[in-house]
Design an enzyme around this catalytic site. Sequence first.
Site, PDB file in Angstrom:
ATOM      1  N   ASP A  30       4.293   4.690  -4.191  1.00 22.13           N
ATOM      2  CA  ASP A  30       5.197   3.831  -3.407  1.00 22.13           C
ATOM      3  C   ASP A  30       6.666   4.169  -3.629  1.00 22.13           C
ATOM      4  OD1 ASP A  30       2.842   2.616  -2.848  1.00 22.13           O
ATOM      5  OD2 ASP A  30       3.412   0.636  -3.619  1.00 22.13           O
TER       6      ASP A  30
ATOM      7  N   ASP B 175      -4.793   0.246   3.307  1.00 20.56           N
ATOM      8  CA  ASP B 175      -4.493   0.597   1.915  1.00 20.56           C
ATOM      9  C   ASP B 175      -5.789   0.984   1.181  1.00 20.56           C
ATOM     10  OD1 ASP B 175      -2.930   0.955  -0.337  1.00 20.56           O
ATOM     11  OD2 ASP B 175      -1.874  -0.942  -0.120  1.00 20.56           O
TER      12      ASP B 175
HETATM   13  C1  GAL Z   1       0.500  -0.354  -2.060  1.00 23.48           C
HETATM   14  C2  GAL Z   1       1.010   0.388  -0.852  1.00 23.48           C
HETATM   15  C3  GAL Z   1       2.331  -0.229  -0.478  1.00 23.48           C
HETATM   16  C4  GAL Z   1       2.106  -1.684  -0.136  1.00 23.48           C
HETATM   17  C5  GAL Z   1       1.389  -2.409  -1.275  1.00 23.48           C
HETATM   18  C6  GAL Z   1       0.970  -3.805  -0.874  1.00 23.48           C
HETATM   19  O1  GAL Z   1      -0.587   0.255  -2.557  1.00 23.48           O
HETATM   20  O2  GAL Z   1       1.162   1.753  -1.141  1.00 23.48           O
HETATM   21  O3  GAL Z   1       2.941   0.467   0.577  1.00 23.48           O
HETATM   22  O4  GAL Z   1       1.372  -1.764   1.049  1.00 23.48           O
HETATM   23  O5  GAL Z   1       0.252  -1.700  -1.693  1.00 23.48           O
HETATM   24  O6  GAL Z   1       0.290  -4.453  -1.901  1.00 23.48           O
END
Ligand code: GAL
Length: 454
Positions: free
Chosen positions: A219, A158
């Site tokens: 997301d 991430d």
């Molecule tokens: C976001 C990511 C998600 C998930 C989340 C976890 O930034 O895009 O898919 O992994 O963090 O905190």
Amino acid sequence: MFAFVTLVLVLLGGPGASALDNGLALTPTMGWLPWERFTCNVDCLEDPENCISEQLFMQMAELMVSEGWKDVGYEYVCIDDCWLASKRNKDGTLKADPKRFPSGIGHLANFVHSRGLKLGIYQDVGTLTCAGYPGSFGYYDIDAQTFADWGVDLLKFDGCYYKDIESLVEGYKYMSIALNRTGRSILYSCEWPLYSRPFQEPNYTEIRQYCNHWRNYGDILDSWSSVKSILAWTASKQESLVPAAGPGGWNDPDMLVIGNFGLSWDQQVTQMALWAIMAAPLFMSNDLRHISPRSKGLLQNKDVIAINQDPLGKQGYRLRKDKNFEVWERPLSNLAWAVAVLNQKEIGGPQKYAFSTSALGQGLGCVPACFITQILPVKEELGLYTWISLLKVLVNPTGTVLLKLQAYQPDEYSSHTTGVGFVSNNDTNDYSDYDDNNATSDDIISIITVLEPL
Ligand code: GAL
């Protein structure tokens, strides 16, 4: 006209650069990821069934085998955020939360491997993960080695809490190299372009060299508006996204939310169909313990999965937007095409859409003829069409009709053939079947007679 031709050439071209050389993700990755469905639920006292714990991943792994998910290709059981303890070990190595992962990640990896599956894990290029657990910044080599030692097979990396754009980009590259240096095959899932886009237009040639897939957009949520926005955004950027995809490296429009709460049946069909057209990694984020037979059937539909996993590895694109209808298409191996017709209207009932086959497959999808199978919402042989047939589909509001076109290979036929007509009642050029789109497999035999196979 020039712009259109350029777009076509751009969209049909192969990926501009070689992919990350780890031999992985030759077709889009398939698996399960908890984030959308289970988020950062760490309350194992109040909600032991749904908290992020080793038990959850073990249950999913068992079900992936016993319920046929593995058989159709879903292979990676992935951990997302919130698996970590709040601090690293004294030697700097990572540690799973001891209460929720008492046996440790190495044990979980063995368990998953013993079921013939692979284990994915999550970390972050910055100082903290998005949910605030210790990130990998300053520890890339140590973390890569820890994952390899544990037997991890995939890393979702991430992009929260990075210092600046340079360290973000360098961090993504560095981790790719660090994973490679461990000698273990670890698939590398990035969010690099999502986080770097505010500063610079992503360089997909470069990203492809380091990542097996990459998130471009925010997301996904369990809602139609979310799925819709991902599709709209992808279509708006398709000139740069489509050529970037190919064996070894894929655009990732995020998880499948099929089988949850927010999408109607037709919207679930749309997500499955369009994720196949987009050559998207298929990570389900749902509860495999509680899923309706219908959603399960859709996610396990072998014909759709075959389109998603087509070995040619070319991503599809939106061909046209015609009022409330969108036509998307994707080139497949063996001169086949996948075509999706999406009805964006959110009012009324099923709507008919009629269009010429000459528009499909860059004008070549049905030359000289093609056999069309409807794959979704239900499988149906639609019959034989020529390159000038009129194709009619009936599409529910926010639903999609997914078709597969199988062309006849011209080189199977003699060169003096200049055209083809349906042969009904042994009369050449009888277009009655074309008119009512009722061609049957008998007509194929007739066509082959007319075309005089070599
Ligand atoms: C976001 C990511 C998600 C998930 C989340 C976890 O930034 O895009 O898919 O992994 O963090 O905190």
